[in-house]
Design a protein around this motif. Structure first.
Motif, mmCIF file in Angstrom:
data_model
loop_
_atom_site.group_PDB
_atom_site.id
_atom_site.type_symbol
_atom_site.label_atom_id
_atom_site.label_comp_id
_atom_site.label_asym_id
_atom_site.label_seq_id
_atom_site.Cartn_x
_atom_site.Cartn_y
_atom_site.Cartn_z
ATOM 1 N N ALA A 1 -90.825 -35.498 36.183
ATOM 2 C CA ALA A 1 -91.938 -35.173 37.073
ATOM 3 C C ALA A 1 -93.135 -36.070 36.824
ATOM 4 C CB ALA A 1 -92.351 -33.710 36.890
ATOM 5 N N THR A 2 -93.205 -36.707 35.669
ATOM 6 C CA THR A 2 -94.352 -37.555 35.369
ATOM 7 C C THR A 2 -93.975 -39.019 35.222
ATOM 8 O OG1 THR A 2 -94.098 -37.158 33.000
ATOM 9 C CG2 THR A 2 -95.542 -35.678 34.208
ATOM 10 N N LEU A 3 -92.714 -39.352 35.470
ATOM 11 C CA LEU A 3 -92.261 -40.730 35.332
ATOM 12 C C LEU A 3 -92.039 -41.359 36.696
ATOM 13 C CD1 LEU A 3 -89.740 -40.105 32.447
ATOM 14 C CD2 LEU A 3 -91.749 -41.568 32.286
ATOM 15 N N ARG A 4 -92.124 -42.678 36.746
ATOM 16 C CA ARG A 4 -91.914 -43.378 38.013
ATOM 17 C C ARG A 4 -90.431 -43.313 38.367
ATOM 18 N NH1 ARG A 4 -95.823 -46.864 36.028
ATOM 19 N NH2 ARG A 4 -94.246 -48.191 35.086
ATOM 20 N N THR B 1 -93.618 -38.560 26.575
ATOM 21 C CA THR B 1 -93.437 -38.116 27.954
ATOM 22 C C THR B 1 -93.725 -36.634 28.089
ATOM 23 O OG1 THR B 1 -91.700 -39.796 28.163
ATOM 24 C CG2 THR B 1 -91.864 -38.180 29.915
ATOM 25 N N LEU B 2 -93.307 -35.842 27.097
ATOM 26 C CA LEU B 2 -93.597 -34.406 27.122
ATOM 27 C C LEU B 2 -95.100 -34.159 27.034
ATOM 28 C CD1 LEU B 2 -92.709 -31.463 27.119
ATOM 29 C CD2 LEU B 2 -92.354 -31.644 24.646
ATOM 30 N N GLU B 3 -95.792 -34.938 26.225
ATOM 31 C CA GLU B 3 -97.250 -34.812 26.165
ATOM 32 C C GLU B 3 -97.858 -35.023 27.555
ATOM 33 O OE1 GLU B 3 -98.875 -37.477 23.206
ATOM 34 O OE2 GLU B 3 -97.194 -37.071 21.873
ATOM 35 N N LEU B 4 -97.406 -36.051 28.248
ATOM 36 C CA LEU B 4 -97.942 -36.344 29.572
ATOM 37 C C LEU B 4 -97.553 -35.261 30.577
ATOM 38 C CD1 LEU B 4 -97.169 -40.136 29.386
ATOM 39 C CD2 LEU B 4 -99.445 -39.129 29.362
ATOM 40 N N ALA C 1 -93.283 -45.334 27.113
ATOM 41 C CA ALA C 1 -93.521 -44.105 27.870
ATOM 42 C C ALA C 1 -94.846 -44.195 28.620
ATOM 43 C CB ALA C 1 -93.515 -42.899 26.927
ATOM 44 N N ASP C 2 -95.872 -44.711 27.962
ATOM 45 C CA ASP C 2 -97.169 -44.872 28.634
ATOM 46 C C ASP C 2 -97.048 -45.820 29.821
ATOM 47 O OD1 ASP C 2 -98.843 -43.173 27.124
ATOM 48 O OD2 ASP C 2 -98.980 -44.661 25.534
ATOM 49 N N ALA C 3 -96.192 -46.827 29.685
ATOM 50 C CA ALA C 3 -96.025 -47.784 30.780
ATOM 51 C C ALA C 3 -95.222 -47.200 31.929
ATOM 52 C CB ALA C 3 -95.345 -49.054 30.260
ATOM 53 N N ASN C 4 -94.340 -46.255 31.633
ATOM 54 C CA ASN C 4 -93.460 -45.701 32.660
ATOM 55 C C ASN C 4 -94.027 -44.490 33.378
ATOM 56 O OD1 ASN C 4 -91.447 -47.590 32.296
ATOM 57 N ND2 ASN C 4 -90.231 -46.333 30.924
#
Length: 959
Positions: A435-438, A469-472, A800-803
């Motif tokens: 849900a938060t990834l491209r 990713t879970l943090e985001l 992860a930050d980039a994705n």
């Protein structure tokens, strides 16, 4: 009739209804679904209205206006030419040629705004006076992206998408008027007249409108995708090839159809129910554990909140999470829940447990996605959540676009994805992380989580990439006023602090660092509010808030789970085999949890010949779903809570990591390959899990002690030494060395276990922190391994930050492309894909497991595997079979583009054989390979040269 009626939007080749559906009618169908969905989801509409500081009806009209324009790109010549015969039927002349090659119509719609609409809007003050074109685009373009990005990803905005070349006939002068563009603008004017009152059009002048539009565009885009899917269902929106009424009249009909379509989907929010006591929710549990009692008695604040539940395996964390979840729902803090598990096996087991309490939570009003047993898992979801309608246009049309029906069918073919849309869902955590990834349909996943309690089980099973990713995800979830419950038996302090900080950041606040080292422990963070009094269920717009509260509460341990576990380290394979065989001969049951599928199969090949038929169960990720469900049920019947001496006696379970978490199994003796300490603590939870007598009968006396003696966990691994060589672990476990790459952590784990055992819960915190706090000095031989692992972890967090998508930038493309279903991976590791097992029935290919519903048959026959191990199949030498294979692929969702069909032939014994293709080591060539499939051992590939891990961070672990 205005000439904008002379364009087709949908077409179908069959004769049971009109051949086409007018574009303007389809546009209003989708707008009507969006209108009905928001109107019948008041919490979402209230949240959006509050964030925009706008009346609900004004915001609703504004959104519907843009939703009605979602298919503006279909007015283009390039789209219309796909069915030139329909153009001639509607316009009386063939469609002209365009000036460019086809481009997807979603991106053409955005290009139409920039090249045609924007200047008109500025010159004619559609939305009030703007000083410049850039000011107008800054305020309005987020909505254009949301509307035109209805295929699950933002539209392209690069120079290659030039709308004028697609709306103007070939050979026409550059400034020649375009009939297609003029008709599209006339349709826009009609929509303005229907939906844009002066008050609605002036919405863009509100403070921070552009910033809030970008932030909220992620959820709005999900509504658009959903509306396009439902609005394309011909069962509820039958085709109309002619305009028999005004657009206003059609709009009234479309609204009625939209309500009926939504009623049939099972995704609407269920009405609130009165809170239930623990005994009402779990009548089979005589008395709640201390953790469960805490969940039943905690005062529920009506604000976003995060709870981290740390307790020993078997303490009832799942029931505590469900108890807390239903209280949050009853209090109006949430509307539903999604439980994310580390693997599909654990998701299936959780589904079985949740289905028993589903009806008390929701009654008959909600989707029945979870109201059925595991055997009906696939068809239950398929029947109750967003039924895919009948096919419309050719999905292989020249503009490279799939129809809404094809996209919907492909998405729903994965029942883990469907679980996100129902009021109650159970699936792998990957579907929530995406849900938060491209990734394609990212916004639909985010919408599915709105105002749900996000429950993440075994949260410690995240590697660096998944943790970030879970943090985001928690940050996104808190932005929308969501709440979360995280469960773990072994959560390192550093991980806990990161998760708390991320959720607090999403709520626009901060969290004091957690510091207590008690265990068991509940850590709760509750958002503050502006006036230090209960806030509404929908978060207020104000960002200045009182301090939030962080509570760390030690929890007592239930006596039944307080115990000493003996640990024996074994490095001699022959001695280990003797111990297992002797234990089985004594009438006890044994479970051996291994680190790779290949090691599971090796153990089976070595031990099964020495044991009676039917006494060995193999359990890993490479079974077709139907066989996995049967195996899971057999494992629970043999090793589960209700098993008795007859079921348990002499039984051996050989399993990969799929058995280490969330499965309620109970072995008399547990053998495990050496793994990080948190994994071993989890695996120890499968050892003598329930109190039994000496024969293995479950005790009904809550005060009784276990008569089987002290629990013993045998750890199989390299001999411990204070000065290990660099290949200490790799030399012993060559296939598993890449599963847990930090061999320094494995050495620290082995050292911590040299004491010969541990006591739970007293030693849990010390064991975990001794390995993960980063303070321990490592042997020189393993320092390089740990340095590489640490460097990779930093790199994985950066990746992860980039994705991840950026909530501040809004629904825009950036970085990697979105065109595949999972462009940005939810976890790093091997690239995996679905392999659909089929068998020859004469000259016809059929799914390995038959079912009345073909979609369910293929789902039951699927297995997920590393792409390098099986990347495809060779073309059959027989021409008839080659044709049959191609035709079978065409009948699959997406015409087989998202999976590999593997034709099987009977091997004359107890299984099947198949020819396949695998990737070379450099992954540049496809090489011939052989494989076998059996319901006893799963999919076995010959000469596997590298591990196929199932641990955290490995792609295969989704299964």
């Amino acid at each position: 009739m205005p000439s904008y009626h002379a364009y087709w939007g949908k077409a179908r080749p069959t004769a049971d209804m009109a051949e086409l559906h007018l574009l303007v009618h389809h546009s209003l169908d989708v707008a009507a679904v969006g209108h009905a969905y928001l109107r019948r989801h008041p919490a979402l509409l209230d949240w959006l209205a509050a964030r925009f500081v706008a009346p609900r009806d004004v915001l609703l009209d504004w959104f519907v206006f843009w939703l009605a324009l979602h298919d503006l790109g279909k007015f283009s010549i390039t789209f219309q030419r796909q069915r030139s015969d329909l153009v001639e039927q509607l316009q009386g002349q063939p469609a002209p040629e365009a000036q460019a090659e086809p481009v997807r119509h979603d991106s053409l719609g955005f290009g139409f705004w920039r090249e045609y609409m924007c200047d008109c809007a500025l010159d004619e003050d559609w939305f009030g006076e703007f000083d410049s074109r850039s000011d107008l685009t800054d305020a309005v373009e987020p909505w254009v992206r949301v509307a035109t990005g209805h295929h699950g990803m933002p539209p392209r905005t690069d120079a290659g998408v030039q709308a004028t070349r697609h709306f103007t006939p070939r050979g026409a002068a550059r400034d020649a008027p375009s009939r297609n563009a003029a008709d599209a603008l006339d349709f826009v004017a009609a929509m303005r007249a229907m939906f844009l009152s002066p008050a609605t059009a002036a919405l863009v002048t509100r403070p921070d409108f552009a910033d809030r539009s970008r932030e909220l565009s992620w959820w709005l885009a999900g509504v658009v995708v959903l509306a396009d899917w439902i609005g394309s269902d011909t069962d509820h929106f039958p085709y109309r090839a002619t305009a028999l009424q005004s657009l206003a009249g059609y709009w009234a009909d479309a609204l009625a159809h939209a309500d009926a379509a939504l009623d049939a989907t099972g995704i609407l929010v269920a009405p609130l129910r009165a809170p239930l006591g623990f005994a009402q929710l779990f009548p089979r549990i005589p008395a709640p554990s201390p953790l469960q009692a805490w969940a039943a008695e905690l005062p529920v604040a009506p604000r976003p909140q995060l709870h981290l539940l740390e307790d020993v395996t078997g303490a009832g964390k799942t029931e505590a999470a469900v108890m807390l979840t239903q209280r949050l729902i009853a209090a109006g803090v949430a509307d539903g829940f999604f439980i994310g598990l580390p693997t599909m096996a654990t998701a299936n087991a959780m589904h079985e447990r949740i289905s028993q309490v589903y009806r008390p939570l929701f009654g008959e009003a909600a989707s029945l996605a979870l109201a059925h047993g595991r055997r009906n898992l696939v068809e239950a979801f398929a029947a109750s959540v967003l039924r895919p309608g009948r096919a419309d246009a050719d999905p292989d049309a020249p503009d490279g676009d799939d129809t809404a029906t094809a996209r919907c069918t492909a998405w729903l073919a994965d029942h883990n994805k469907r679980a996100l849309l129902a009021p109650a869902g159970v699936g792998t955590i990957d579907q929530a992380l995406l849900a938060t990834l491209r990734s394609k349909h990212q916004s639909l996943r985010l919408l599915g989580l709105f105002r749900k309690v996000l429950v993440v089980d075994e949260v410690h099973a995240c590697d660096a990439y998944m943790l970030r990713t879970l943090e985001l995800l928690l940050e996104f979830h808190a932005r929308a006023g969501g709440s979360a419950v995280l469960l773990s038996a072994t959560l390192p302090m550093r991980m806990k602090r990161k998760l708390l900080a991320a959720f607090a950041q999403g709520a626009g606040q901060s969290a004091a660092p957690a510091h207590r080292r008690d265990y068991p422990l509940v850590t709760s963070w509750v958002a503050g509010n502006a006036a230090d009094e209960p806030a509404p269920a929908v978060p207020p717009v104000a960002t200045a808030v009182a301090a939030a509260t962080l509570t760390e509460q030690p929890i007592a341990t239930r006596a039944a789970v307080r115990r000493r576990v003996g640990v024996r380290h074994e490095s001699d394979r022959a001695a280990l085999h003797r111990l297992i065989l002797d234990t089985l001969a004594a009438g006890r049951c044994v479970a051996w949890i291994r680190n790779t599928v290949a090691d599971v199969l090796d153990a089976h090949a070595e031990l099964a010949p020495a044991l009676p038929a039917g006494s060995v169960t193999v359990f890993h990720a490479r079974f077709a779903l139907a066989d996995r469900l049967v195996i899971e049920q057999r494992v629970l019947a043999t090793f589960g809570r209700d098993s008795g001496p007859a079921e348990r006696r002499g039984q051996l379970l050989l399993a990969s990591q799929v058995a280490e978490q969330s499965l309620d199994i109970d072995a008399d003796l547990l053998v495990t390959d050496l793994a990080p300490i948190d994994r071993l603590v989890q695996r120890a939870g499968r050892l003598m899990r329930h109190v039994r007598d000496a024969e293995g009968r479950a005790s009904t006396d809550p005060q009784a002690g276990d008569a089987r003696g002290e629990p013993l966990m045998v750890v199989f691994g390299p001999a411990f030494t204070e000065a290990p060589r660099s290949d200490w672990f790799k030399d012993f476990f060559p296939k598993a060395s890449g599963v847990y790459p930090d061999h320094g952590q494995l050495w620290l784990t082995a050292r911590a276990l040299q004491a010969g055992g541990f006591t739970m819960p007293d030693d849990a915190r010390a064991l975990v922190e001794a390995v993960y706090d980063g303070e321990a000095e490592l042997p020189a031989g393993l320092q390089a391994s740990s340095n590489r692992a640490e460097g990779k972890a930093y790199g994985d967090r950066s990746l992860a930050d980039a994705n991840v998508v950026d909530p501040e930038r809004g629904y825009v493309r950036g970085g990697s492309e979105w065109d595949t279903d999972e462009s940005a991976p939810s976890r790093l590791g091997e690239d995996t894909h679905d392999v659909l097992l089929c068998r020859w029935d004469g000259g016809v290919l059929r799914p390995l497991h038959a079912h009345a519903d073909p979609r369910a048959a293929w789902a039951y026959s699927g297995v997920r595997i590393a792409r390098r191990l099986l990347c495809g199949v060779p073309q059959p030498a027989d021409a008839a079979r080659a044709t049959a294979l191609a035709e079978c692929a065409q009948r699959l969702p997406g015409q087989g583009r998202w999976s590999v069909l593997l034709p099987l032939e009977s091997d004359g014994k107890d299984g099947f054989a198949a020819r396949a293709l695998r990737l070379s080591r450099d992954e540049k060539a496809e090489l011939p390979a052989r494989c076998r499939y059996s319901s006893l051992t799963g999919l076995v590939l010959e000469d596997e040269a590298a591990p196929d891990p199932e641990g955290a961070g490995a792609g295969a672990s989704r299964q």
